[in-house]
Design an enzyme around this catalytic site. Structure first.
Site, PDB file in Angstrom:
ATOM      1  CG  ASN A 149      34.327  49.349  34.260  1.00 57.96           C
ATOM      2  OD1 ASN A 149      33.586  48.516  34.776  1.00 57.96           O
ATOM      3  ND2 ASN A 149      34.469  49.459  32.952  1.00 57.96           N
ATOM      4  CB  CYS A 317      34.583  52.587  18.006  1.00 54.41           C
ATOM      5  SG  CYS A 317      34.162  52.747  16.291  1.00 54.41           S
TER       6      CYS A 317
HETATM    7  C1  LIG Z   1      36.313  46.590  36.520  1.00 59.00           C
HETATM    8  C2  LIG Z   1      37.465  46.148  35.667  1.00 59.00           C
HETATM    9  N1  LIG Z   1      37.798  44.849  35.633  1.00 59.00           N
HETATM   10  C3  LIG Z   1      38.821  44.397  34.905  1.00 59.00           C
HETATM   11  C4  LIG Z   1      39.577  45.256  34.135  1.00 59.00           C
HETATM   12  C5  LIG Z   1      40.700  44.711  33.328  1.00 59.00           C
HETATM   13  O1  LIG Z   1      41.951  45.008  33.895  1.00 59.00           O
HETATM   14  P1  LIG Z   1      43.271  44.984  33.001  1.00 59.00           P
HETATM   15  O2  LIG Z   1      43.268  46.225  32.187  1.00 59.00           O
HETATM   16  O3  LIG Z   1      44.383  44.957  34.001  1.00 59.00           O
HETATM   17  O4  LIG Z   1      43.235  43.750  32.191  1.00 59.00           O
HETATM   18  C6  LIG Z   1      39.267  46.628  34.148  1.00 59.00           C
HETATM   19  C7  LIG Z   1      40.031  47.577  33.310  1.00 59.00           C
HETATM   20  O5  LIG Z   1      39.484  48.491  32.720  1.00 59.00           O
HETATM   21  C8  LIG Z   1      38.187  47.081  34.936  1.00 59.00           C
HETATM   22  O6  LIG Z   1      37.844  48.368  34.976  1.00 59.00           O
END
Ligand SMILES: Cc1ncc(COP(=O)(O)O)c(C=O)c1O
Length: 376
Positions: A149, A317
């Site tokens: 992400n 943070c």
């Molecule tokens: C790689 C990854 N896994 C899991 C999540 C969590 O997803 P959710 O926001 O639907 O709980 C995110 C959200 O930022 C993510 O980027």
């Protein structure tokens, strides 16, 4: 003018999904577990949404469990699966989302369990061979995300899953950031558990899914009415599931890499000191993470915010102190450099105008901040 450049945090809701969500909330207000006509109408919408997701991912509808999002899906797979295993080893990449890393921390603290964390290379990519070298007969679960992400890097999930299947070790693939950005065929991939979230593709927030390989039994996280074939109790979020299904395939990130690459080229030319992360790695097309040495990421973020740009920084943070990104630290980036990091994640609507405006804003902000630092 406001520009939203934080698609990896969440994608703005798309019209098709909003319309489907509202329609479902209005027309199918029954409880899908009720046997009467109102319940049946809600059940039909839920089943249709399940079918759409299954078709999109090339799996059986029975493998789909709707959840409250990616976080719950990851927690469900980890706790649900490991609760049914003998104590042993878990192999995980160091760059997973906290919704994987934190549940695993609680397993690492239990007697007889060991969690092996595998670091990426300096580009943020896990080496499949190194990862697999830790997988052995004592391994109960291997966790590797498909797309990171923060950096947008694509991880060697196919190789790792193939190796684990051969060794009869279960795999969890967090595919939250891959949905809509990479072609996905889960039958071909063959992972045991795959997690998704609707809001990353313009669907509703608070909805997601865990795909569970046929025959696998999980201890449910939520107990009660036995919905979702006893795998996730609680009255189903029918409008959410319908909105999720309606968002599938609607956001087209196909051409965005040209904008992202052009942005990086222009920024590198304008500000040669900028350090780009994962630029040499295979990445999804929308993500750019970079450090502006000597400047504070959070200050940059706020200055960009004032100029109308919504982006993310490389630090979070927590309780008053700033934690540098665990992903960057795992890549060997220094704490100081990680603190001066910005993540830009473009969406399908962005144009060369947005690209140039962002470069211009970064150049201006840098000048201003440098001048202010010089004056003080
Ligand atoms: C790689 C990854 N896994 C899991 C999540 C969590 O997803 P959710 O926001 O639907 O709980 C995110 C959200 O930022 C993510 O980027």
């Amino acid at each position: 003018m406001q520009r939203y450049l934080d698609y990896n945090a969440t994608a703005p809701a798309i019209d098709e999904s909003l319309t489907a969500f509202t329609e479902a909330a209005r027309t199918a207000s029954g409880n899908p577990s009720s046997l009467h006509w109102a319940g049946r109408a809600a059940r039909k919408l839920l089943d249709d949404a399940r079918d759409s997701l299954a078709e999109y991912l090339n799996i059986e509808p029975g493998s789909v469990v709707f959840t409250s999002g990616g976080t719950e899906a990851n927690n469900m797979a980890i706790h649900g699966w490991l609760s049914k295993q003998e104590p042993g080893k878990i192999v995980v990449s160091a760059i997973e989302h906290p919704s994987v890393l934190q549940p695993l921390e609680s397993w690492a603290a239990k007697p007889g369990w060991e969690v092996v964390s595998v670091r990426p290379d300096r580009n943020g990519v896990i080496d499949a061979e190194t990862f697999c070298s830790h997988v052995d007969a004592d391994t109960r679960l291997a966790c590797l995300m498909l797309v990171n992400n923060e950096t947008g890097t694509i991880q060697p999930v196919e190789e790792v899953v193939a190796h684990c299947r051969h060794s009869e070790v279960a795999t969890l693939v967090d595919a939250v950031q891959a949905l809509g950005k990479l072609p996905l065929d889960l039958s071909k991939l063959g992972a045991d558990f795959v997690s998704f979230s609707a809001h990353k593709i313009g669907g509703p927030k608070g909805v997601g899914s865990l795909i569970i390989r046929r025959g696998h039994k999980l201890k449910p996280l939520l107990q009660g009415g036995g919905q979702e074939r006893k795998r996730r109790s609680g009255t189903e979020n029918v409008p959410g599931a319908v909105g999720f299904a309606a968002a599938l395939g609607m956001l087209d990130f196909g051409n965005i890499s040209a904008i992202r690459n052009g942005f990086e080229e222009r920024l590198a030319k304008a500000l040669p000191e900028v350090i780009f992360f994962s630029r040499e790695a295979g990445r999804v097309g929308n993500t750019s993470m970079f450090s502006m040495p000597g400047l504070d990421g959070e200050t940059l973020l706020m200055q960009l915010d004032l100029a109308g740009f919504a982006v993310a920084s490389g630090s979070a943070c927590s309780s008053g102190k700033r934690d540098a990104s665990h992903v960057l630290l795992a890549m060997g980036v220094s704490d100081l450099q990680a603190q001066s990091t910005i993540r830009v994640s473009f969406g399908p609507e962005h144009t060369s105008e947005d690209r140039d405006a962002l470069v211009g804003a970064l150049v201006n902000i840098r000048e201003r901040l440098k001048m202010m630092a010089g004056a003080s």
